[in-house]
Scaffold this motif. Structure first.
Motif, short mmCIF file in Angstrom:
data_model
loop_
_atom_site.label_atom_id
_atom_site.label_comp_id
_atom_site.label_asym_id
_atom_site.label_seq_id
_atom_site.Cartn_x
_atom_site.Cartn_y
_atom_site.Cartn_z
N ASN A 92 1.78 42.45 26.66
CA ASN A 92 1.30 43.80 27.02
C ASN A 92 1.61 44.05 28.49
OD1 ASN A 92 -0.74 42.67 24.86
ND2 ASN A 92 -0.84 44.89 24.68
N ASN A 93 2.11 45.24 28.77
CA ASN A 93 2.39 45.59 30.16
C ASN A 93 1.16 45.44 31.04
OD1 ASN A 93 5.07 46.23 29.71
ND2 ASN A 93 4.66 48.40 29.35
N ARG A 94 -0.02 45.81 30.51
CA ARG A 94 -1.24 45.78 31.31
C ARG A 94 -1.50 44.39 31.88
NH1 ARG A 94 -6.09 48.78 31.54
NH2 ARG A 94 -7.83 47.54 32.35
N TYR A 95 -1.36 43.38 31.05
CA TYR A 95 -1.69 42.03 31.49
C TYR A 95 -0.69 41.51 32.52
CZ TYR A 95 -4.57 42.37 27.31
OH TYR A 95 -5.47 42.78 26.36
N THR A 96 0.59 41.77 32.29
CA THR A 96 1.60 41.33 33.27
C THR A 96 1.41 42.05 34.60
OG1 THR A 96 3.18 40.87 31.50
CG2 THR A 96 4.07 41.18 33.71
N ALA A 97 1.14 43.36 34.53
CA ALA A 97 0.93 44.13 35.75
C ALA A 97 -0.30 43.66 36.51
CB ALA A 97 0.83 45.62 35.42
N LEU A 98 -1.39 43.36 35.78
CA LEU A 98 -2.60 42.86 36.42
C LEU A 98 -2.35 41.53 37.10
CD1 LEU A 98 -5.57 43.61 33.97
CD2 LEU A 98 -5.37 44.33 36.35
N ASN A 99 -1.70 40.62 36.39
CA ASN A 99 -1.42 39.31 36.96
C ASN A 99 -0.62 39.45 38.25
OD1 ASN A 99 -1.26 36.21 36.43
ND2 ASN A 99 0.85 36.82 36.87
N ASP A 100 0.45 40.23 38.20
CA ASP A 100 1.31 40.38 39.38
C ASP A 100 0.57 41.07 40.52
OD1 ASP A 100 3.21 39.17 37.84
OD2 ASP A 100 4.38 40.99 37.48
N SER A 101 -0.20 42.12 40.21
CA SER A 101 -0.90 42.88 41.26
C SER A 101 -1.95 42.04 41.97
CB SER A 101 -1.54 44.13 40.66
OG SER A 101 -0.56 45.03 40.20
N ILE A 102 -2.66 41.21 41.21
CA ILE A 102 -3.69 40.36 41.82
C ILE A 102 -3.06 39.39 42.81
CG2 ILE A 102 -5.26 38.44 41.31
CD1 ILE A 102 -6.17 40.06 38.84
N TYR A 132 -7.68 29.65 44.17
CA TYR A 132 -8.33 28.35 44.21
C TYR A 132 -9.62 28.41 43.42
CZ TYR A 132 -10.30 24.01 46.06
OH TYR A 132 -10.84 22.74 46.19
N LEU A 133 -9.71 27.60 42.37
CA LEU A 133 -10.93 27.48 41.58
C LEU A 133 -11.72 26.28 42.09
CD1 LEU A 133 -9.55 27.93 37.94
CD2 LEU A 133 -10.44 29.69 39.48
N ILE A 138 -3.36 34.23 36.60
CA ILE A 138 -4.76 34.49 36.24
C ILE A 138 -5.09 33.91 34.88
CG2 ILE A 138 -4.95 36.56 37.67
CD1 ILE A 138 -4.73 38.23 35.07
N ALA A 139 -4.27 32.97 34.38
CA ALA A 139 -4.49 32.38 33.07
C ALA A 139 -5.91 31.86 32.86
CB ALA A 139 -3.47 31.28 32.81
N PRO A 140 -6.55 31.19 33.85
CA PRO A 140 -7.90 30.70 33.60
C PRO A 140 -8.90 31.81 33.23
CG PRO A 140 -6.97 29.57 35.47
CD PRO A 140 -6.01 30.68 35.13
N GLU A 141 -8.63 33.03 33.68
CA GLU A 141 -9.53 34.14 33.31
C GLU A 141 -9.57 34.34 31.81
OE1 GLU A 141 -10.77 37.85 32.02
OE2 GLU A 141 -8.62 37.64 32.33
N SER A 142 -8.46 34.01 31.11
CA SER A 142 -8.42 34.20 29.67
C SER A 142 -9.39 33.29 28.94
CB SER A 142 -7.00 33.95 29.14
OG SER A 142 -6.65 32.57 29.24
N ALA A 143 -9.84 32.22 29.61
CA ALA A 143 -10.80 31.32 28.99
C ALA A 143 -12.17 31.96 28.85
CB ALA A 143 -10.91 30.03 29.81
N CYS A 144 -12.41 33.06 29.54
CA CYS A 144 -13.72 33.71 29.57
C CYS A 144 -13.81 34.74 28.45
CB CYS A 144 -13.96 34.39 30.91
SG CYS A 144 -13.76 33.29 32.33
N PHE A 183 -14.80 33.58 35.88
CA PHE A 183 -14.24 34.92 35.87
C PHE A 183 -14.20 35.49 37.29
CE2 PHE A 183 -14.36 39.54 35.20
CZ PHE A 183 -13.32 39.69 34.31
N SER A 184 -15.24 35.24 38.06
CA SER A 184 -15.31 35.74 39.44
C SER A 184 -14.17 35.16 40.28
CB SER A 184 -16.65 35.38 40.07
OG SER A 184 -17.72 35.96 39.35
N GLN A 185 -13.94 33.87 40.16
CA GLN A 185 -12.92 33.23 40.99
C GLN A 185 -11.51 33.50 40.49
OE1 GLN A 185 -13.62 29.11 41.97
NE2 GLN A 185 -15.84 29.39 42.17
N ALA A 186 -11.33 33.56 39.17
CA ALA A 186 -9.98 33.65 38.60
C ALA A 186 -9.34 35.02 38.79
CB ALA A 186 -10.00 33.29 37.12
#
Length: 499
Positions: A146-156, A165-166, A183-189, A241-244
């Protein structure tokens, strides 16, 4: 999953135009709050459940596109990672026996979805953090298409300018401390989101009440004790989620720049306070621009979509998020409660929802509401204490001082939940079925986090190493999940009911 976007990256000019459009949207929204008619004929609720896919060994299964094709149900959508999917439940009213019918529908829907997943060698698991997820699982193609996820990852990462750093430590000293370049660890939430439609004049009271209530919610429902093989917080999902998704470098944190996963900093008097804070404090991560002229639409007597304002709001991760939406050409407002973990069973999810909807009704309508007797900082400290310690947490509550979760809920909040659901017109059968689950957790001191932790300890005592114990625990968890018996009644591996 949030609104899809058209691009994976944006130019500086696009971002500048987007900021201007967001500010225009905010001005129009302010006018609407003063002069427009919002939909509020009856209390409507909504539900979203984020889910995990695992293989036959209870390791993450990166196959959500194939599984969704097999499920063939528009209520199921992708989520951030390819081992995540999301179930969206259409809005419905609260009164009567609606919750009982919803429970049946959810169980039937998940059974059908699990059958579809099985055709691709996958099982569906509802849990706050998938206990078997490990760093090596994110080394391949993990992100959904999905464009949204790639764009979010890159923008962050553009905003941070460095890796994330976790650093999370559990009560026994187990710790995850590692750098991440996505931001892959965020997907664990994986969470459950509860929606409540409210009138504009009632929004502030409901949001303030929800902010006060998040700590008891987390403590009762905690279901995320393991991450990357380590036993961390009872509800590790909150800190992870806060850190990732943190866009701030260390220097920006030191300057007091606000995090995008934002508890807030004050009680509010209007929904406008929250949208105005978003625009003032948080740069855009996504910058899609619509063709809509919101001023022209409003002056024509139509409800503007305010697409840019809504998109921006979707990238500020408040635990209670304000929602503006349009349904059948009529605008409405919702409080989106995002604090709960997924699982363990549908009856547990329904119990968490019943507790929330009942208590918030009473807190929001109180003549001397709780937020007038408790500072916002204390509410936030309660939130962090509950996430760390779960059902064993001690919280501050006006009239009780420092009080254990079980005492606060049994003596004060559970009676409020019963009264609030009765005020909503919810049937006695619904109240007894779901609130008895909350009572049972308090009396046994058991929830998803305690069960997971005790199950892994028992399996390790039987000679399994941590990874094998997590897999075996998750296999047992999955079996119990399909029984739809509440988690506080589950036996541990090796107890008589397991033999």
């Amino acid at each position: 999953m949030g609104e899809e976007v058209t691009a994976q990256s944006y130019t500086r000019e696009q971002r500048q135009r987007y900021r201007e459009k967001v500010r225009q949207n905010l001005d129009v929204f302010e006018r609407m709050l003063s002069h427009s008619s919002f939909e509020f004929d009856r209390p409507m609720t909504g539900l979203e459940i984020e889910l995990n896919l695992v293989d036959g060994h209870y390791q993450p299964k990166f196959a959500n596109a194939e599984v969704l094709e097999a499920i063939a149900d528009p209520d199921y959508q992708t989520e951030l990672a390819r081992y995540n999917i999301e179930l969206n439940v259409p809005p419905r009213p609260l009164p009567g026996d609606a919750a009982l019918h919803l429970e049946q529908e959810l169980r039937a829907s998940l059974n059908r979805a699990d059958e579809g997943a099985a055709r691709h060698g996958a099982h569906i698991v509802a849990v706050g953090i998938l206990p078997t997820i490990m760093p090596e699982h994110f080394q391949g193609e993990w992100i959904s298409a999905n464009n949204r996820y790639t764009a979010l990852n890159d923008s962050i990462f553009v905003a941070r300018g460095e890796d994330i750093y976790l650093d999370i430590e559990g009560p026994t000293g187990e710790r995850v401390a590692t750098y991440c370049d996505t931001i892959a660890p965020e997907s664990a939430c994986t969470s459950v989101q509860l929606h409540l439609q409210v009138a504009p004049q009632d929004f502030a009271a409901h949001w303030n009440a929800a902010q006060a209530l998040v700590a008891p919610q987390i403590a009762l429902a905690a279901n995320s004790p393991f991450f990357f093989g380590q036993r961390l917080h009872a509800e590790t999902r909150i800190e992870l989620f806060s850190q990732a998704t943190d866009t701030r470098s260390i220097e920006l944190k030191n300057q007091g720049v606000r995090p995008r996963v934002f508890f807030g900093e004050r009680w509010i008097t209007s929904i406008f306070d929250l949208f105005e804070e978003n625009v003032r404090y948080f740069p855009a991560l996504l910058a899609d621009i619509s063709d809509e002229d919101p001023v022209a639409r409003l002056e024509a007597g139509e409800a503007p979509s305010l697409a840019e304002l809504r998109l921006h709001n979707g990238t500020v991760y408040r635990w209670n998020r304000p929602i503006y939406d349009i349904v059948q050409d009529r605008p409405h407002l919702r409080v989106e409660n995002r604090v709960l973990p997924a699982g363990p069973t549908i009856i547990d999810v329904m119990a968490n929802a019943a507790f929330y909807y009942g208590v918030i009704r009473k807190l929001a309508s109180d003549d001397r509401p709780v937020w007038t007797k408790m500072s916002f900082g204390v509410a936030e400290q309660n939130f962090h204490n509950a996430a760390r310690d779960g059902i064993e947490a001690t919280l501050y509550w006006p009239g009780y001082g420092q009080v254990s979760v079980d005492e606060l809920v049994l003596r004060h909040l559970l009676p409020l939940a019963h009264e609030g659901l009765k005020d909503w017109g919810v049937s006695d059968e619904v109240r007894e079925r779901y609130l008895s689950v909350i009572e049972g957790r308090c009396k046994t001191g058991s929830n998803g986090a305690t069960w997971q932790t005790q199950a892994v300890e028992r399996l390790q005592q039987q000679g399994l190493d941590r990874q094998a114990a997590l897999s075996r625990m998750l296999e047992t968890y999955h079996r119990h999940m399909h029984s739809n018996e509440p988690v506080h009644t589950w036996p541990l591996p090796g107890q008589p009911a397991e033999l």
